[in-house]
Design a protein around this motif. Structure first.
Motif, short mmCIF file in Angstrom:
data_model
loop_
_atom_site.label_atom_id
_atom_site.label_comp_id
_atom_site.label_asym_id
_atom_site.label_seq_id
_atom_site.Cartn_x
_atom_site.Cartn_y
_atom_site.Cartn_z
N GLN A 85 33.14 -18.24 -13.31
CA GLN A 85 32.86 -19.10 -11.89
C GLN A 85 33.91 -20.29 -11.74
N ILE A 86 34.50 -20.57 -12.97
CA ILE A 86 35.72 -21.85 -12.64
C ILE A 86 36.73 -21.15 -12.35
N LYS B 169 32.43 -28.35 -5.89
CA LYS B 169 32.72 -27.05 -5.54
C LYS B 169 34.33 -26.28 -5.45
N LYS B 170 35.10 -27.21 -5.00
CA LYS B 170 36.56 -26.79 -4.98
C LYS B 170 37.09 -26.06 -6.25
N LEU B 171 36.39 -26.44 -7.29
CA LEU B 171 37.09 -26.01 -8.74
C LEU B 171 36.48 -24.46 -8.79
N LEU B 172 35.33 -24.19 -8.20
CA LEU B 172 34.64 -22.89 -8.47
C LEU B 172 35.20 -21.62 -7.62
N ARG B 173 34.62 -20.72 -8.22
CA ARG B 173 34.83 -19.46 -7.59
C ARG B 173 34.64 -19.45 -6.12
N PRO B 174 35.47 -19.12 -5.05
CA PRO B 174 35.21 -19.21 -3.77
C PRO B 174 34.15 -18.33 -3.23
N GLY B 175 33.05 -19.05 -2.52
CA GLY B 175 32.00 -18.09 -2.14
C GLY B 175 30.75 -18.07 -3.08
N ILE B 176 30.82 -18.87 -4.15
CA ILE B 176 29.76 -19.07 -4.99
C ILE B 176 28.57 -19.70 -4.34
#
Lengths: 205, 205, 205, 205
Positions: free
Chosen positions: B75-76, B142-149
């Protein structure tokens, strides 16, 4: 479909590589001052032959297991928890191989011979069962496998592992009777797999 | 967005793989000449049961931690210094697990039982806190996470780790009272995670 | 231009991961029968504090070196023999860190304190020099670097390593006078790098 | 044609990385209480010089072997069983290097000098033969190699390994006469390879 198992394979490769390389730690050099010249050293090493035999036997056994692991995961594209944990079981047993190897090295010559050979061959029976479990769990759901894999290829891999089981069990039984025969059977099985693996590979890929 | 965390995952996998495989070095074989026959060896191994228990417990605990690490880093997508060092803290604690494991193996039977179980379960409390820290640091941006999570998926992972914390603390408290109960609690938590991980995975991916 | 350094990074990550994980082997548990209850164990561990300090210090030093290695190789796209061997020198020194760590752990308390701290800090001076050499060899030929890298970014990395050198040398000199100050300087430098690494990263990428 | 050898290279890198990093375990620190001040420690370390020499010699030998392994596998695109097992033989010998290294470290000074140097150089003769075997098996079927590789490039790699063989054999023979000359020959060969590898690389890629 994208292959999802990259990081599992990477982690497994790490465990296999470490388990195989740690085996060398069981080759002990003579204590300081116990050796005065080159002849002493050669005699020491000659008496240590079960240690070298155990090292070679375990190294190539883990190597062939890695080749087989490689071959199975070429066919597995998705993963679920069951596959994760069957793989964990394989890695657990592989990482533990150095313990029965050290026992075999120290006690193959002597009265505990049968027990250490039984523990050693018993470990391989368990590893064989774990590989059978992994392939059973992966192959019962074709959605987890490489798209386009044939039923024939699935069956071939299945048989490849299943045929090994009775041979390992025979080796285990021999350990209580003539321990050295057990080791010869295991050695023979590995040579057979080494020679036959080329053909199996061609027909499944 | 391209995933930037490939080399962190590779390095972390390496540390997990080595930490899990080094555990076998704590399985000691009997001293030379202390064993005269197979029966002696079996008695020696039977008396060593806390060593085998500690080995199995720690192997699968590190294995489940690796599965969880794998799941979090799926997810990261980006990394910053904070994530780098929270991950470093996890790796530090994971690489240290073999020390409390060796203490548990040697002193579980005896008067130091409470202390070694407290150190052992305390290590897992710390590892749980480090995982919570990693996910807290990653998920607050949230910018660090998988897009669309989805927020729901973020929360599910958060809860997954948070729920573990009180259980580990209860295990830690039991160590001062009935040490064996602590180990049973930890074992139970792992079985629960193993069984539930399939469902969590499906809903977050 | 395709990045050619993938396998070098993979191999280097392996060496870093193993070197960092092997450090735990220097945490010795008390000899069998030397401990009769939990209190004895806690006293034993308390007396072992230099061992734990050395373990923590070396773990995070290698971890930060790995972060730096990671950062340098993000900028290197091609490789030649000179880079290969400068990298080999770094890996040699990193893999050797466990030896001065073990010396520090055993002899920090006592009359050999200055010598072991000098060897320990001296190792980090050498590693700093090896990192400077790697970046000097890579950056003198811009064709080896990431296409589009600015001169400013090259200089920033250069300065980052160069500024560390005098600090390490000061720590080395203090070891002959007040050894504990040396360790505090090294610890301080790592905390500084950990805190500043986020900013450097942002401006060079 | 896609390169099929990724996972073999990854596994091999793992074994090389572990074998090279485990060498440090042979650097022993003095026994507790055998050292009372810094001077004692320096004398202890000075007397241990064959250990440090053996560590450095083996580290860089394995490192150069890895560079060569890297270079060969850049040219190999497909794999068959024969390549798999020639590679397994190389990994077996590389993982075993720490044993002759430990023997060299302990017995280079003394009457067993010739025997330990012969075992040490003999190991490198075997590794050289295994590399020759790998390249022989890979290059006899051009379908396994990188598409578009020239006959000249194939021959250059072949010669590179073949020329090493007589030098290793000469080093082996010297071990029975003047053991230190053997080590100087091996050191010289490595420096030659380090310096020449840049040119070879350029012409084959």
């Amino acid at each position: 479909m994208e292959k999802e198992t990259g990081r599992i394979e990477g982690f497994s490769d790490g465990v296999f590589a470490i388990a195989i390389t740690l085996l060398v730690l069981d080759l002990h050099i003579p204590e300081e001052n116990s050796i005065t010249n080159g002849n002493d050293l050669l005699i020491f090493m000659k008496n240590q032959w079960p240690t070298f035999l155990a090292f070679i036997l375990s190294f190539f056994s883990i190597f062939i297991m890695w080749v087989n692991h490689h071959k199975i995961f070429k066919q597995i594209y998705s993963r679920n928890s069951a596959i994760m944990f069957a793989n964990g079981l394989i890695l657990f047993l592989v990482s533990a191989v150095s313990y029965p190897t050290a026992l075999l090295a120290r006690y193959f010559n002597g009265e505990a011979s049968s027990v250490v050979v039984a523990i050693y061959t018993g470990t391989f029976v368990l590893i064989n069962l774990a590989f059978n479990l992994l392939w059973f769990l992966a192959s019962r759901d074709k959605k987890l496998l490489r798209p386009g894999i044939t039923d024939q290829a699935i069956k071939k891999i299945h048989n490849n592992y299943l045929y090994g089981l009775p041979v390992y069990i025979i080796a285990l039984l021999f350990s209580f009777w003539i321990p050295s025969v057990s080791l010869i059977i295991i050695l023979g099985l590995w040579i057979f797999w080494a020679l036959s693996s080329g053909k199996i590979e061609m027909s499944t890929t």
